[in-house]
Design an enzyme around this catalytic site. Structure first.
Site, short mmCIF file in Angstrom:
data_model
loop_
_atom_site.label_atom_id
_atom_site.label_comp_id
_atom_site.label_asym_id
_atom_site.label_seq_id
_atom_site.Cartn_x
_atom_site.Cartn_y
_atom_site.Cartn_z
N LYS A 1 42.14 43.90 37.74
CA LYS A 1 43.09 44.97 38.04
C LYS A 1 43.27 45.72 36.73
CE LYS A 1 46.40 43.26 40.82
NZ LYS A 1 47.77 42.81 41.17
N SER B 1 39.63 47.24 40.33
CA SER B 1 40.50 48.28 40.85
C SER B 1 41.44 48.65 39.71
CB SER B 1 41.28 47.78 42.07
OG SER B 1 42.05 46.65 41.71
#
Lengths: 363, 363, 363, 363
Positions: free
Chosen positions: D160, D225
Site C-alpha cells: 500500500k 496500490s
C-alpha cells in the site's frame, strides 16, 4: 435578410423525418439552410457515435436537395451536434435558414442575424496557443464586419475547434509534453479568441501561459467544442442586427456558478419574458425557440462552499452531471425541455459557470 | 417541547466529525436525538453500501453516548440514509433532536413537532396489500394523536417500508407471482397508508388492485423508501403544532411534474420566503435548514409532451437522473445545495412528480 | 457452392473501409454477399445506436453495388449487428459470401454452408408463444431442406427475432399482462423453435407455459437477438454440408456455465485445433476466422456456489459484464480478440451458460 | 513457523461472519493474524467506500480480541482491501495467520512464509521519485533478511503505497507540476523499489526520469496500490522458505499481455497443478487457496495488434474492464472465482500485462 429557426424534436439520432417533411411541404427551402445544430442522446464522450449518426442521416437528406455527394454537405452547411441529453433535455435539432436580400437601410429594431466562417488550417503546434487565439479572433472580426454588427450585438459564437492530426514530423520535432493538440486546449484557445475579438479581454492580458490557466479571462458568448482531425475551426456567429428583418432575437448572459438561476432570468428579461413563480407561463414558454448553454462541474469541488461529488464519482462522468444540472435549471425556468447544453467550458464564462444564450420570438 | 435540527455537511459517508464535535461541545445532547436523516454519495442502488457505512459510523458514536451496543442504537434513534448525491447535491446529515417538556397550553404559533413510530411486523404476504396500507395508516393516526396534530398540520411522513424475509413456508404456499414482497410494492402501499391517514384518499377508493396501478391516488406528504429484511415499517412524522415551541417550521407542496418550479416557490412562500429572480437571496437561503423531495423520471417517457431519455439510457439509471434533476431545481431556487432527494415515488405525488417539504427558521 | 468469410476490424462503427477496399480490389463480389454480421462498440442496450450507424454505413456501400436504394439493402443481405465490445473484444465485421454453383455430387468432406430465410410475419399476440416456436421451426426445417443438411450438420442458427408493433386493436382486446411482445419472449420462443427443428426438444415437452420458464429445454445452436418493430424473424443457418466446397468448417459446443473453458476447448478440438498451455499457438490462432457465443450472468446469483455481483451492480449492466467475461475466455483460449459475444440467452444453452460456435479453416 | 490462510466468501462488504465464527470456534487465534486482504464489490474508484466499510467492520471485530480501540487495529494487522469484483469474481477475504516458533534447522521443503513491514514516512516531494524507490527497496531487503529468504524465494510483495498530505509549505515551495504526489507515481516508484530489491532492475537503470516512463523496467512480483493520506508505505512479503513449515506454497508468473493464459498455466504448473482442457479439475481447483493479479488495459489501445475499446468507453472505466477480463481468465483456468485482481500496474509486469501469484496446498 432574415433568419428562420426550425426546431424538430427527434425520436432517435437518425430521425430526420421532421426536416424531410418540412422540406417536402415547402416550409423550408434546403438551399437556405446555413447551419443545423442538434442535441443527441449519446454520452457526449469519445465513443459517442450518435453525433456521427445524426450527421450521416442529415447529410443524406441534404445531399439530395443540394445535389452533392453526402460527404460534401458539410462544406456548405455547418452541422454541429452535441451528445448528451441527460435528465430532462429533449433531443432535438435546430435548423437555421437565411433568406431574403440585403436591406437597403437599417431597420428600427435589431433582429437575429447569422453567418458562418472558417479559420485557416492550424498546425498541431498552434493548437492551444496564441496563434490559435489570434486567428480565431481574426476570423470572428471578419465575420462581424461582414454582418455589419458590433461586438455588443454578438450574443453567441458557436465554434467547432480545430484539432489537426499529428504528423510524424511534428511528433519527432516536438516533445510530446509541449504539444497542446487536444480537445481542452483547442477549446480554451478558441474561446479566448472570441473574447479577444469581442473586447472581453485585451491582447496584453493574453499569452500562451494564460491559456487554460488564468480563468479570470473568459468570453461570455463563446460556446466551443473541439473535434479530432478537424484542420480548420468552424464558427457560427449569432447576433442582433439592424440590417436584418424577421421575428427572432437573441440574448445572452453568464451563469456565475452552476446554480445561478438569476442569470437565466436576466437573459429572458432581455427578451421581454418574465418568469412567474420561477417559470415562464405556457404562452411565454412558446416564445422560446432555442436555449444554448455551456456547463462545467466546478473543478475546485465546491459550489457556494458546499462539497459536490461530480468529480469523485468513478461511475458517472462529471460531464454528464453538469449537463444534467444546467439543462434542468434552464428547463425549470423556461418550462421547455428542448435545451442544448454542451460541456467543458474553458474560458467560456467563469470557472464553474458558463454562458447562456436564448433565441426567442420578439415580443 | 421543541425540535432542533442540526445540519452537518460530510466529507465522506463515514464522516461523523460534525456530530462528534457538537456533542463534545455540548451543543447537542445525544439523549435528545430522535432521528438522523442523511444523504450519502452512493449510487442509491442495491449495491450502495455508503448507507451502511454511515449508519455503522453513527451507531458507533451514539453507542458510547447512549451506553448501548452499536447494533442496538437503531432501536432508540431512527437512522435513515438515502444514497445518491447526483449533480449539485451536497452530502449531509440532519440530526433531529427533541427537548423541553410538554406545553401546558397551546402556543399562539405552530412550530415544528416530530415523533417516530413503528408499525407492527408484516408478513411477506401483507407487503404491498391493503393490510400494509391499513396498518401504516393506523400507526400514523396514532402518532398524530400522540402529537396532538391534525392531518392538515402534517407536512412530511418519512417512512422506511418493511420488506420481511421470505420464509420457505411462504414461498411454498404462495405462488411467487402473487407475492408483492419487493421494494416497489412496499413503497406503494406505505404511501397509500399515509394518504389514507391524512384523508388524501378514502378507504373506498383503495384496494389491492389500486396499489401501484391507480396513480391518481397519492399522498402529498409521504416520502417512502423500502428496506430489505425490515420486518416493521419505521416512520417519522413532521408536523407544525401549537403545542410545540422553537424557531422552526415546516411546509410542503407537490411538484406536478419533474420541472414544476412554481411548486417549489409555493412551498417557500408558505415559510415567508420569496425568491428574487428565481432564487432566494443569501440571507433567505440561510433560513432554509432542510429540503426533502421525492423524484421520478416520468415512466411514460415524456415531460410536457417532449421526449426524455432517462429510461432509455442503458448506462445510467433513471433514478440517478431524476435525483440529479430535482436536486438541481431545489438548489437553484433555494440557493443551497444541501438537498435531500430520494427516488421512486409510487403514490408519493402524481406520476412523474413528487412531494417537496422544507424546514426553515420561522420568519 | 462455397462460403467465403471476410473479417474486417473496424476503427469505429461507421468504418466500412475494409469492405470498400475489398470490393474495389475485386476480392469480394458484392452480389455474392449473403450476410454481414458485426460487433460494434456500443453498450448493447436500447440506446445503442452504433448498430444503426454500422448498418446505415454498410447499406450506403452496398446500395451502390446492388443498384438499389439504401433502405432496400436489407431485403437482399442480412445485416446483423450486436453492440458491446466490452473488455478485450475487438470490434469487427464478418462478411459472408456464397459463390459457385450447386455440386452435382457430394464432396468427400463437409464444408461450411450458409443460407438465410424469414419466417412469416407474426402478430403481437403470437410472440413468445407456441405459434412463434412452430413457425420458427418450420422456417428452419425448410432452410435445412433447401441446403440438404441434417440437424446434426447444423452448428449455428443466428436469428433476429420478430417483435411487431402493438396496434390499438391488440392493446384494447388483450390485457397487457397477457402480451408477450417483448425482447425476452421473442428470444425465448425463437430459440425453442430452433431446438424443436433440430430435435433438441420434442414438441410434447413444449407449451406456452414452458417458454422462458423451463430452462432445462434449450438449443445448443441458437443465437437469438430480438428487434423492436421487426415483423418477421430473420435467420441465417450455418452448417457443414457435403454439397459445399471451400476451405471453411464450423463447429459448436455449449458452455455449461460462464467459466466453462473445457467446452471452448472441445469446440476447437472438433476443428482439429489443440490449445497449448490453454491457448492456441499463433499459427493455429490464425486458422480461427469467426467466434460466436451467447452469454448470461447466472440469474441465480452464483457461479459454482460462489456469489457473483453482476446482477447487483447498479452502475454496470449484467449484460456488459457477461459479454466481457465470455469474450475474455474465448480470446484467452483462441489467442484472438475478434470475438462476437451477444447477451441474453433464453433457451440458448443452459441457464447461466450458452452456446459457442467457431468457424475455422479446415486443417 | 507456519502460515495459515483462511478464505471467507462474503455476502457484502460488512460481512465478517466467517471470521467471527472461525474465531469463536477456535479455528483462528486472533493474536496470530498478520494480514487480512480482501476483495469488495465496489467500483475501485475514489468514491469506493466498500473498502472503508470492510475495514471498519473488521476493525471492530479484531479490536475486541486484540483488546485495543478499533482505530488502532491497523497498527497491528495489515488490512488491505481492493474494490471491484467485476464479472465472475466472488467477493472474499483472506486471513493470513502465522503461528508456531522459529525452526531450529531448515526443513527439506520450502513453505509459505509471510511478514509485514513499513517504510519510513515519506514527504510529498519524495513520492514518485528515487527516494521512494530506494526506501521501498531498503524496507523489502530488511524484510527478506528477517525472513531469511533470497530474492528468488519471493513471489509476491503486496504494497500500500504512501501518499502523504500536501502541506502548505510544500505547495508554496514546489511548483505543482513538479510534485508527483498522486496514486500513479506512488505505485510506480513502489513497484520499482521492489524490482530493485529483488534484482529485477539495477540501480543504474533507475532514475526519476525512468519512473512511470520506461516500461521495460518492472517487477514480476510487486502488487501495489496507493492510499491517499498514508504517510508510510505498508508491505506484506510472501515467500517460500525452508525455515517455515505448513502445507502452503506460493508461485508467481507474469502475464505478458492481458490474454496471456499460458502464463497462468505456468504458475499453476509450479504448484504441481495441471489444467485439463484448459481448466483445473475440481479436486485440483480445491488446492488453490488464493489468486492475486494486477491488471491493466493496454494504454496503447491494442492487444496483439487488434484494437480494444477499454480506454474509449466514456461510460465504463478501463479499470473495471481490465479487472473483469483478468479475473475471468484466472477463474476460467483455475475453475474458482475467488480471485483477487487489482488494477493499475505501473512497473508491475510489462505494459498491458501484469504479475500473477497463486497460493495453494502443497501437492
Amino acid at each position: 435578410m432574415r433568419t428562420s429557426v426550425y426546431r424538430f424534436f427527434t425520436t432517435d439520432p437518425a430521425d430526420v423525418s421532421g426536416l424531410v417533411r418540412a422540406i417536402a411541404e415547402g416550409m423550408i427551402n434546403p438551399q437556405s439552410i446555413v447551419a443545423i445544430i442538434g442535441k443527441t442522446e449519446g454520452n457526449g464522450g469519445i465513443n459517442d457515435f450518435t453525433r456521427t449518426l445524426a450527421m450521416m442521416a442529415l447529410s443524406q437528406v441534404l445531399a439530395t436537395h443540394l445535389d452533392c455527394r453526402p460527404e460534401l454537405v458539410e462544406e456548405r452547411v455547418v452541422l454541429s451536434f452535441s451528445g448528451g441529453s441527460e435528465g430532462v433535455a429533449a433531443p432535438h435539432i435546430l435548423v437555421f435558414a437565411v433568406s431574403g436580400r440585403a436591406a437597403e437601410q437599417a431597420y428600427p429594431i435589431k433582429r437575429l442575424a447569422l453567418a458562418s466562417a472558417h479559420t485557416r488550417p492550424f498546425s498541431a503546434q498552434e493548437v492551444g496557443r496564441m496563434a490559435m487565439v489570434r486567428e480565431t479572433a481574426r476570423a470572428l472580426t471578419w465575420l462581424m464586419h461582414t454582418l455589419q454588427v458590433e461586438p455588443a450585438d454578438v450574443h453567441l459564437v458557436q465554434i467547432k475547434g480545430a484539432m489537426p492530426a499529428l504528423d510524424s514530423a511534428t511528433t519527432e520535432n516536438v516533445r510530446a509534453e509541449h504539444l497542446r493538440c487536444d480537445m481542452a486546449w483547442s477549446r480554451g484557445a478558441s474561446a479566448l479568441g472570441v473574447a479577444l475579438a469581442l473586447g472581453e479581454v485585451t491582447e496584453s492580458e493574453l499569452s500562451d501561459d494564460a491559456i487554460n490557466r488564468d480563468w479570470s479571462l473568459y468570453s461570455s458568448r463563446a460556446s466551443v467544442s473541439a473535434k479530432p482531425l478537424l484542420r480548420r475551426s468552424e464558427m457560427v456567429l449569432f447576433a442582433n442586427s439592424c440590417w436584418w428583418d424577421g421575428d427572432l432575437v437573441i440574448a445572452h448572459g453568464v451563469m456565475q456558478d452552476i446554480i445561478d438561476v438569476p442569470a437565466i432570468h436576466a437573459v429572458l428579461n432581455q427578451l421581454g419574458l418574465q418568469p412567474v413563480n420561477g417559470q415562464l407561463a405556457t404562452a411565454d414558454a412558446e416564445k422560446v425557440l432555442a436555449v444554448f448553454a455551456k456547463s462545467d462541474a466546478d473543478p475546485r469541488g465546491h459550489i457556494r462552499h458546499r462539497r459536490h461529488t461530480m468529480w469523485t464519482d468513478a461511475d458517472i462522468s462529471d460531464m454528464r452531471y453538469s449537463r444534467c444540472v444546467v439543462s434542468a435549471l434552464l428547463a425549470g425556468v423556461t418550462g421547455e425541455t428542448g435545451i442544448y447544453v454542451s460541456t467543458r467550458a474553458e474560458h467560456q464564462g467563469p470557472q464553474g459557470g458558463g454562458p447562456v444564450a436564448v433565441i426567442g420570438y420578439a415580443s
